[in-house]
Design an enzyme around this catalytic site. Structure first.
Site, mmCIF file in Angstrom:
data_model
loop_
_atom_site.group_PDB
_atom_site.id
_atom_site.type_symbol
_atom_site.label_atom_id
_atom_site.label_comp_id
_atom_site.label_asym_id
_atom_site.label_seq_id
_atom_site.Cartn_x
_atom_site.Cartn_y
_atom_site.Cartn_z
ATOM 1 N N GLU A 1 -5.026 0.726 -1.979
ATOM 2 C CA GLU A 1 -5.358 -0.683 -1.758
ATOM 3 C C GLU A 1 -6.247 -0.875 -0.543
ATOM 4 O O GLU A 1 -7.168 -1.679 -0.562
ATOM 5 C CB GLU A 1 -4.081 -1.523 -1.617
ATOM 6 N N TYR B 1 -3.963 -10.367 0.553
ATOM 7 C CA TYR B 1 -4.141 -9.649 -0.708
ATOM 8 C C TYR B 1 -3.407 -8.306 -0.696
ATOM 9 O O TYR B 1 -2.635 -8.004 -1.614
ATOM 10 C CB TYR B 1 -5.636 -9.398 -1.027
ATOM 11 N N ASP C 1 -7.186 -11.491 -5.629
ATOM 12 C CA ASP C 1 -8.375 -10.804 -5.137
ATOM 13 C C ASP C 1 -9.603 -11.454 -5.773
ATOM 14 O O ASP C 1 -9.498 -12.466 -6.461
ATOM 15 C CB ASP C 1 -8.312 -9.313 -5.470
#
Length: 298
Positions: A43, A126, A144
């Site tokens: 991520e 996020y 996102d």
DNA sequence: GAAGCGTGGGC
DNA sequence: TGCCCAAGCTT
């Protein structure tokens, strides 16, 4: 924004989740054995970075530093060097800091709540939600750029793709748009992202392959062009950004400290090179040594 | 809220 | 060719 628009129905949830089951990619961090640390790394690496470039670096990092403790034990400069050309190298530094915090405060594990994740350096709304959802199965609201674009088109019928942080209205709508059931919700999060990444792309969307094209407000409106205020493009040539990148490239590629003379060709003007070197030192990405030499942080 | 922060591929 | 864009975060 969104106030007057209907929420997705259970049938719509189902269609997108079914589409994902058939068409979602087998990305390595989606494998069952990827683990929270693997998800966390993916991520952060994927922030503003195409996945095709992330994948090889992700494999390298996970093999070299299979746990937060392993990364925390390394020199921060090793993380910066192993970051290679992913861009935004401060992320490498923050990963190292976060790994240290995981060791010191979380028993060496990736924390499993979005609140604790959000407290880590380099983790914003996020990333905290994404890790909580994808690593721990929590039904967090993951918003996102893909999710924003899909919802804007599908629900609102607009072509907007603002680059700013999601507005409160967008986040709240995304929350209300989610399926209620927990497992369905966690699949929905990744499924909408994937739809945005593969089909409902920014330029040249492939509406012919979209599972909800017949419900899409934007498609039904004839796919109107974006008509909002012009977005400011990022300048690049001659910027400090470019020079910082060139400086770091030199320090990554050579495995010893470099002198100013060896670094001055990173930019056209010495004054700019010095300014950028200063800012890199201030960021912790470069370590000044005695004798006017510089290296990646030890 | 806006600006700054890397890098490279695709059209 | 230049511009847009890519699983954002921090100040």
């Amino acid at each position: 924004m969104y106030a007057a628009h209907p929420l997705p129905t259970a049938a719509l949830h189902q269609r997108i989740n079914d589409w994902y089951a058939w068409h979602g990619r087998d990305l390595p961090w989606r494998a069952r054995d990827a683990g929270p640390w693997g998800v966390y790394l993916s991520e952060v690496m994927a922030q503003q970075t195409p996945l095709s470039r992330v994948e090889p670096v992700w494999r390298e990092w996970l093999q070299r530093w299979p746990t937060p403790a392993a990364l925390a034990a390394a020199a921060p400069g090793d993380a910066v060097r192993a970051w290679g050309r992913l861009g935004y190298p401060r992320r490498a530094l923050r990963l190292h800091e976060a790994a240290t915090i995981m060791v010191e405060r979380h028993g060496g594990a990736v924390p499993d709540t979005s609140e604790e994740l959000l407290a880590l350096p380099g983790v914003g709304a996020y990333t905290a939600a994404a890790v909580a959802c994808f690593a721990f199965g929590l039904p967090e609201v993951v918003v996102d750029t893909n999710v924003r674009r899909v919802l804007a088109r599908l629900i609102e019928g607009s072509a907007q793709s603002s680059r700013a942080t999601p507005s409160r209205a967008e986040s709240e709508f995304a929350a209300r748009a989610m399926p209620r059931e927990r497992h369905t919700a966690t699949v929905w999060n990744v499924a909408v992202m994937e739809l945005g990444a593969l089909v409902c792309v920014a330029r040249g969307p492939r509406c012919g392959q979209c599972p909800v094209a017949d419900l899409c407000a934007w498609n039904l409106a004839g796919r109107p062009a974006y008509d909002g205020p012009a977005r400011r493009g990022q300048t690049w040539k001659g910027t400090d950004r470019q020079v910082r990148g060139e400086l770091l490239r030199r320090l990554r590629d050579r495995h010893h400290a470099l002198t100013l003379r060896e670094l001055r060709d990173a930019g056209p003007q010495d004054v700019q090179v010095l300014r950028c070197l200063d800012s890199l030192v201030a960021d912790g990405l470069v370590e000044p040594l005695t004798g006017g030499r510089f290296q990646l942080p030890s």
